[in-house]
Design a protein around this motif. Structure first.
Motif, mmCIF file in Angstrom:
data_model
loop_
_atom_site.group_PDB
_atom_site.id
_atom_site.type_symbol
_atom_site.label_atom_id
_atom_site.label_comp_id
_atom_site.label_asym_id
_atom_site.label_seq_id
_atom_site.Cartn_x
_atom_site.Cartn_y
_atom_site.Cartn_z
ATOM 1 N N UNK A 125 47.616 53.359 36.843
ATOM 2 C CA UNK A 125 46.406 53.105 36.044
ATOM 3 C C UNK A 125 46.184 51.605 35.810
ATOM 4 N N UNK A 126 47.227 50.810 36.133
ATOM 5 C CA UNK A 126 47.030 49.351 36.069
ATOM 6 C C UNK A 126 46.033 48.882 37.128
ATOM 7 N N UNK A 127 45.792 49.723 38.159
ATOM 8 C CA UNK A 127 44.874 49.320 39.227
ATOM 9 C C UNK A 127 43.435 49.749 38.968
ATOM 10 N N UNK A 128 43.189 50.411 37.835
ATOM 11 C CA UNK A 128 41.821 50.856 37.536
ATOM 12 C C UNK A 128 40.890 49.654 37.441
ATOM 13 N N UNK B 252 50.412 52.018 32.370
ATOM 14 C CA UNK B 252 49.200 51.973 31.552
ATOM 15 C C UNK B 252 48.414 50.673 31.708
ATOM 16 N N UNK B 253 48.918 49.765 32.550
ATOM 17 C CA UNK B 253 48.203 48.496 32.755
ATOM 18 C C UNK B 253 48.683 47.447 31.778
ATOM 19 N N UNK B 254 47.731 46.649 31.273
ATOM 20 C CA UNK B 254 48.103 45.657 30.269
ATOM 21 C C UNK B 254 48.694 44.390 30.844
ATOM 22 N N UNK B 255 48.586 44.271 32.182
ATOM 23 C CA UNK B 255 49.189 43.098 32.799
ATOM 24 C C UNK B 255 48.475 41.820 32.344
ATOM 25 N N UNK C 19 43.011 47.083 30.549
ATOM 26 C CA UNK C 19 44.207 47.920 30.556
ATOM 27 C C UNK C 19 43.836 49.378 30.840
ATOM 28 N N UNK C 20 44.571 49.990 31.768
ATOM 29 C CA UNK C 20 44.226 51.321 32.257
ATOM 30 C C UNK C 20 44.163 52.378 31.172
ATOM 31 N N UNK C 21 45.112 52.349 30.244
ATOM 32 C CA UNK C 21 45.091 53.442 29.270
ATOM 33 C C UNK C 21 44.002 53.225 28.221
ATOM 34 N N UNK C 22 43.621 51.970 27.991
ATOM 35 C CA UNK C 22 42.511 51.729 27.071
ATOM 36 C C UNK C 22 41.209 52.253 27.686
#
Ligand SMILES: *Cc1c(COP(=O)(O)O)cnc(C)c1O
Length: 292
Positions: free
Chosen positions: A25-28, A281-284, A33-36
Motif C-alpha cells: 500500500x506504500x505504492x498507492x 501502510x506507507x508513510x515513507x 500514506x497508503x493506509x491513510x
C-alpha cells in the motif's frame, strides 16, 4: 488493483516453511500514506450524502493523515482547515508545505490549545467558526475509517486465496480494526503497536468494538521507546532490510512491525507452513521528518 502483493524470500523464514508476502500500500501514491488513503475511502460518500461545506481535522506537523487528507481534498475541491500542533515553537515542515500548496488553510495551535481540542467547549467553538464542516479526528480515526480495509483484504485474496496471518502497524488502531473485521474467522492478525501505553490493548478493543472478533492480538513490546522514537538497532535493521529486499520501510510504523515479525520468526512463534501477509501502510514520506 491499487497496490501489488509481492513475495519476499529470506532463509530466516523459508527454513521454517513460512511465506512472507508484502501488500504494498506504500505504492498507492508517492507521498500519501497508503493506509491513510484507505482510511479516507468512506469520506467522499459521507461528504456528499450530508452536503458538508468542508472539512476540519487535526494533526502534528509531520502527520501522514493530514498529508493524505489534504491531497484528497485538493483533488475533490473540498475546503480543508487543519489545526496543527506547533512543535519547537515552529510550525513549518515539508508535510505542511505540501498541505498549504494543496490549498488547505493551516492554523497553528499551541501544545496547550492542542490538548484541549477534544473538549466540548472547543468543538462548539469550531462548529461556530466553520459551520457545516465535517470534523475528522486526529490520525483520521473516524468511526467509519476501518471500512476502507475490506477492499484491501479482497485484493489480497485475489492473489493469495487464504493467508493464515496478517501483520500491520498500529497507531490509532483503525487499520487493525479494519483487518480484524473483514478477515475470515480462522485467520489471525497481529497488530504491532508503534507507541508505548500500558492500557493500549483494552483501549483499542473498546474504541473499535473488537470484543466480538476472535484471533487477533496487539504486540506491545516493539515500540522502541515510544511513538516516533527510534534506536540504532531499528535504523540498522531498516537499512539491511532495504538492501536485502529492496523495500523501504518507515521508522515510525512499518519498521517496528517488520522488526516484530523477524523476532516472531526467530523465536519460532509462527507455525511452520504459514502464509503471512504484511501490510505495508506507507508513510515513507515521514522520513522527511527524521532528518528535518
Ligand atoms: C497512521 C499510520 C499508521 C497507523 O494506522 P492506524 O490506523 O492509526 O493504527 C500506520 N502506518 C502509517 C504509515 C501511518 O501513516
Amino acid at each position: 488493483m491499487p497496490s501489488p502483493l509481492i513475495p519476499v524470500k529470506d532463509p530466516l523464514w523459508a527454513d521454517q516453511d513460512i511465506e512472507l508476502w508484502i501488500k504494498r500500500d506504500d505504492l498507492i501514491h508517492p507521498v500519501v500514506s497508503g493506509n491513510k488513503y484507505r482510511k479516507l475511502a468512506f469520506l467522499m460518500p459521507e461528504f456528499e450524502d450530508n452536503r458538508y461545506q468542508g472539512i476540519v481535522s487535526f494533526g502534528g506537523p509531520h502527520s501522514n493523515h493530514i498529508h493524505a487528507l489534504a491531497w484528497v481534498c485538493h483533488h475533490h475541491n473540498i475546503p480543508l482547515v487543519v489545526l496543527v500542533r506547533s512543535s519547537h515553537e515552529y510550525p513549518d515542515s515539508p508535510t505542511l508545505r505540501d498541505v498549504r500548496q494543496w490549498g488547505a488553510v493551516v492554523e497553528v495551535l499551541s501544545p496547550t490549545q492542542y490538548r484541549l481540542k477534544d473538549t466540548e467547549e472547543y468543538l462548539n467553538h469550531l462548529e461556530k467558526k466553520y459551520p457545516g464542516y465535517l470534523m475528522i479526528p486526529e490520525g483520521g480515526s473516524h468511526p467509519k475509517a476501518p471500512v476502507g480495509f475490506e477492499k484491501m483484504i479482497r485484493e489480497v485474496e485475489m492473489c493469495l486465496p487464504d493467508p493464515d496471518l496478517y501483520i500491520c502497524p498500529v497507531g490509532t488502531g483503525a487499520t487493525l480494526a479494519g483487518i480484524v473485521r473483514f478477515k475470515a474467522p480462522r485467520q489471525y492478525v497481529i497488530g504491532v503497536s508503534s507507541l508505548k501505553s500500558s492500557s493500549f490493548y483494552q483501549e483499542i478493543k473498546r474504541k473499535w468494538s473488537l470484543d466480538q472478533y476472535p484471533r487477533w492480538t496487539l504486540a506491545e513490546q516493539w515500540h522502541f521507546g515510544g511513538y516516533g522514537k527510534m534506536t540504532k538497532t531499528l535504523l540498522d535493521f531498516l537499512g539491511r532490510f532495504e538492501q536485502d529486499h529492496g523495500v523501504l520501510l518507515d521508522p515510525v510504523y512499518n519498521g517496528k512491525a517488520m522488526f516484530a515479525f523477524h523476532e516472531y520468526v526467530r523465536f519460532h512463534l509462527i507455525p511452520p507452513g504459514s502464509k503471512v501477509v504484511f501490510l505495508h501502510t506507507g508513510g515513507v514520506q515521514g522520513w522527511r521528518g527524521v532528518n528535518y
